[in-house]
Design a protein around this motif. Structure first.
Motif, short mmCIF file in Angstrom:
data_model
loop_
_atom_site.label_atom_id
_atom_site.label_comp_id
_atom_site.label_asym_id
_atom_site.label_seq_id
_atom_site.Cartn_x
_atom_site.Cartn_y
_atom_site.Cartn_z
N ARG A 195 70.54 -21.55 -31.37
CA ARG A 195 70.98 -20.65 -30.16
C ARG A 195 70.77 -19.09 -30.82
N GLN A 196 70.25 -18.39 -29.94
CA GLN A 196 70.21 -16.69 -30.94
C GLN A 196 71.46 -16.46 -29.71
N TYR A 197 71.69 -16.19 -28.90
CA TYR A 197 72.70 -15.99 -28.01
C TYR A 197 74.08 -16.21 -28.15
N CYS A 198 74.98 -15.38 -27.49
CA CYS A 198 76.51 -15.89 -27.71
C CYS A 198 76.68 -17.31 -27.54
N CYS A 235 74.37 -6.59 -30.08
CA CYS A 235 73.72 -8.19 -30.23
C CYS A 235 72.61 -8.07 -30.75
N MET A 236 72.26 -9.15 -31.06
CA MET A 236 70.54 -8.69 -31.91
C MET A 236 69.45 -9.35 -30.68
N ALA A 237 70.07 -10.21 -29.89
CA ALA A 237 69.85 -10.87 -28.80
C ALA A 237 69.50 -10.37 -27.43
N ARG A 238 70.05 -9.53 -27.59
CA ARG A 238 70.65 -8.63 -26.48
C ARG A 238 69.53 -8.09 -25.44
N ALA A 239 68.29 -7.69 -26.01
CA ALA A 239 66.92 -7.41 -25.00
C ALA A 239 66.55 -9.34 -24.81
N GLY A 240 66.92 -10.66 -24.75
CA GLY A 240 66.35 -11.11 -23.86
C GLY A 240 67.95 -12.45 -23.15
N CYS A 241 69.02 -11.26 -23.40
CA CYS A 241 69.67 -11.68 -22.37
C CYS A 241 70.21 -11.57 -21.12
#
Length: 184
Positions: free
Chosen positions: A52-55, A165-171
């Motif tokens: 999982r890339q998100y939280c 967060c490194m994944a915030r663009a797709g959050c």
């Protein structure tokens, strides 16, 4: 020690604040962490979120939420016992694995799993009801929400570091809900 816990089983936790020493509170928290069902479900979540890339919903998240809840509770004189705060935070997302595997909403799955854990760890009926209410309502902060529930809802969100967060663009979180500044 377990005899002391048994005596407290059906007492109102708000009356226990002056009676329970810190070691006993820490023991109650550690009974949760050492519980077989807790460990099993936590390992399941960690495995299912491995890529999982998100939280993530791991022990770090649970403890971040607990510590934020405890700080805010102390700052506002909420008088919620430490073991209730930590127990609630440790269990609030424990049903995530069920959500991933069969689609059950994680708050509902968390209530079901947590009830068994709390009974096995000899929490009292008043404690169990309060903790399960908070867990069951922590997603939307609606319904019969208590101070504990409201605190869990807010700290669950505050625990996330959206700004870095490194994944915030797709959050999927809306911009207005993201934590772009450190508050705690």
């Amino acid at each position: 020690m377990i005899d002391t816990l048994r005596k407290m089983r059906n007492s109102d936790y708000s009356k226990e604040v002056g009676i329970i020493n810190t070691n006993l509170m820490d023991d109650k928290i550690n009974y949760i962490v050492e519980n077989h069902s807790f460990r099993y479900n936590l390992e399941k979540i960690v495995g299912l979120e491995k890529n999982r890339q998100y939280c993530k919903h791991n022990m770090q998240h649970f403890l971040d939420v607990a510590r934020l809840m405890y700080i805010i509770s102390l700052e506002n004189d909420f008088n919620i016992p430490k073991h209730i705060i930590y127990t609630t935070a440790l269990l609030h997302d424990i049903g995530r694995g069920e959500q991933y595997e069969n689609g059950t909403a994680h708050n509902i799955a968390s209530v079901n799993i947590s009830k068994k854990i709390l009974q096995e760890c000899e929490y009292g009926d008043v404690e169990i009801d309060e903790i399960l209410n908070a867990i069951g309502n922590h997603r939307d902060n609606i319904g019969k929400c208590t101070r504990l529930c409201d605190l869990l809802y807010k700290c669950d969100k505050l625990s996330r570091n959206c700004a870095k967060c490194m994944a915030r663009a797709g959050c999927k979180w809306p911009q207005e809900k993201r934590n772009m500044k450190i508050i705690y």
